[in-house]
Design a protein around this motif. Structure first.
Motif, PDB file in Angstrom:
ATOM      1  N   LYS A  51       0.844  -1.205   0.000  1.00  0.00           N
ATOM      2  CA  LYS A  51       0.000   0.000   0.000  1.00  0.00           C
ATOM      3  C   LYS A  51       0.878   1.253   0.000  1.00  0.00           C
ATOM      4  O   LYS A  51       0.605   2.207  -0.729  1.00  0.00           O
ATOM      5  CB  LYS A  51      -0.900  -0.031   1.237  1.00  0.00           C
ATOM      6  CG  LYS A  51      -1.906   1.084   1.282  1.00  0.00           C
ATOM      7  CD  LYS A  51      -2.850   0.904   2.456  1.00  0.00           C
ATOM      8  CE  LYS A  51      -3.789   2.092   2.521  1.00  0.00           C
ATOM      9  NZ  LYS A  51      -4.517   2.146   3.782  1.00  0.00           N
ATOM     10  N   HIS A  52       1.940   1.218   0.778  1.00  0.00           N
ATOM     11  CA  HIS A  52       2.788   2.408   0.919  1.00  0.00           C
ATOM     12  C   HIS A  52       3.493   2.772  -0.387  1.00  0.00           C
ATOM     13  O   HIS A  52       3.648   3.952  -0.696  1.00  0.00           O
ATOM     14  CB  HIS A  52       3.812   2.183   2.028  1.00  0.00           C
ATOM     15  CG  HIS A  52       4.542   3.427   2.408  1.00  0.00           C
ATOM     16  ND1 HIS A  52       3.992   4.399   3.213  1.00  0.00           N
ATOM     17  CD2 HIS A  52       5.771   3.876   2.061  1.00  0.00           C
ATOM     18  CE1 HIS A  52       4.855   5.390   3.360  1.00  0.00           C
ATOM     19  NE2 HIS A  52       5.945   5.103   2.675  1.00  0.00           N
ATOM     20  N   ASN A  54       2.526   1.616  -3.345  1.00  0.00           N
ATOM     21  CA  ASN A  54       1.530   1.570  -4.409  1.00  0.00           C
ATOM     22  C   ASN A  54       1.828   0.501  -5.463  1.00  0.00           C
ATOM     23  O   ASN A  54       1.859   0.771  -6.666  1.00  0.00           O
ATOM     24  CB  ASN A  54       1.398   2.957  -5.066  1.00  0.00           C
ATOM     25  CG  ASN A  54       0.108   3.092  -5.849  1.00  0.00           C
ATOM     26  OD1 ASN A  54      -0.865   2.402  -5.547  1.00  0.00           O
ATOM     27  ND2 ASN A  54       0.108   3.935  -6.872  1.00  0.00           N
TER      28      ASN A  54
END
Ligand code: FES
Length: 161
Positions: A51-52, A54
């Protein structure tokens, strides 16, 4: 023995990732930063890193699985990394490994008391002083079993300080 690493939590991991520069917002630097902080990268971190930076969870998992330097479980307080690359082999690293396996633990495993992990690495940048070993962050050249035993004892004192 006390761990020299921070205790893992998702919140603490997010704080580590938030400190990465724009150029470090890539899978490998993110995983390395987490391992530097916590000593390992738990599977739970995969989604957080994905998530961080992407990217997909699958890509992140792929990188974590590919690099054997990245650990997915907590290490022992002391890590003995023995160089077995060519220059160190020429200076006796194979014999050193045999001694280590008899006195500490086989390569790729943990000592019986749980205090030392023995791992194999390929070049520590200390080729002229082989065989070379890294004991936690301390590089030791022209190692024999006596000097390695002293280095492990020093690391043990540091961990217990
Ligand atoms: S080959 Fe062992 S330090 Fe380079």
């Amino acid at each position: 023995m006390v761990s020299r690493y921070s205790t893992w939590s998702a919140e603490a991991a997010q704080q580590v990732l938030d400190l990465l520069s724009e150029g470090e917002r890539l899978i490998l630097p993110a995983l390395q930063a987490l391992q530097h902080e916590f000593g390992y990268v738990p599977r739970e971190a995969v989604g957080i890193v994905a998530k961080h930076v992407n990217v997909s969870v699958a890509d992140t998992h792929g990188v974590l699985s590919f690099y054997h330097e990245l650990r997915t479980s907590p290490p022992a307080p002391i890590i003995v990394s023995v160089c077995v690359a060519e220059a160190c082999q020429a200076n006796g690293s194979r014999e050193l490994v045999t001694s280590i396996e008899q006195s500490i633990a086989p390569v790729g495993s943990r000592s019986a008391d749980g205090s030392v992990d023995v791992v194999e690495v390929f070049c520590l940048g200390n080729c002229a002083l082989g065989p070379a070993v890294l004991v936690n962050e301390r590089l030791v050249g022209r190692v024999n079993l006596d000097s390695l035993t002293r280095a492990v004892a020093t690391a043990r004192d540091e961990v217990n300080a």
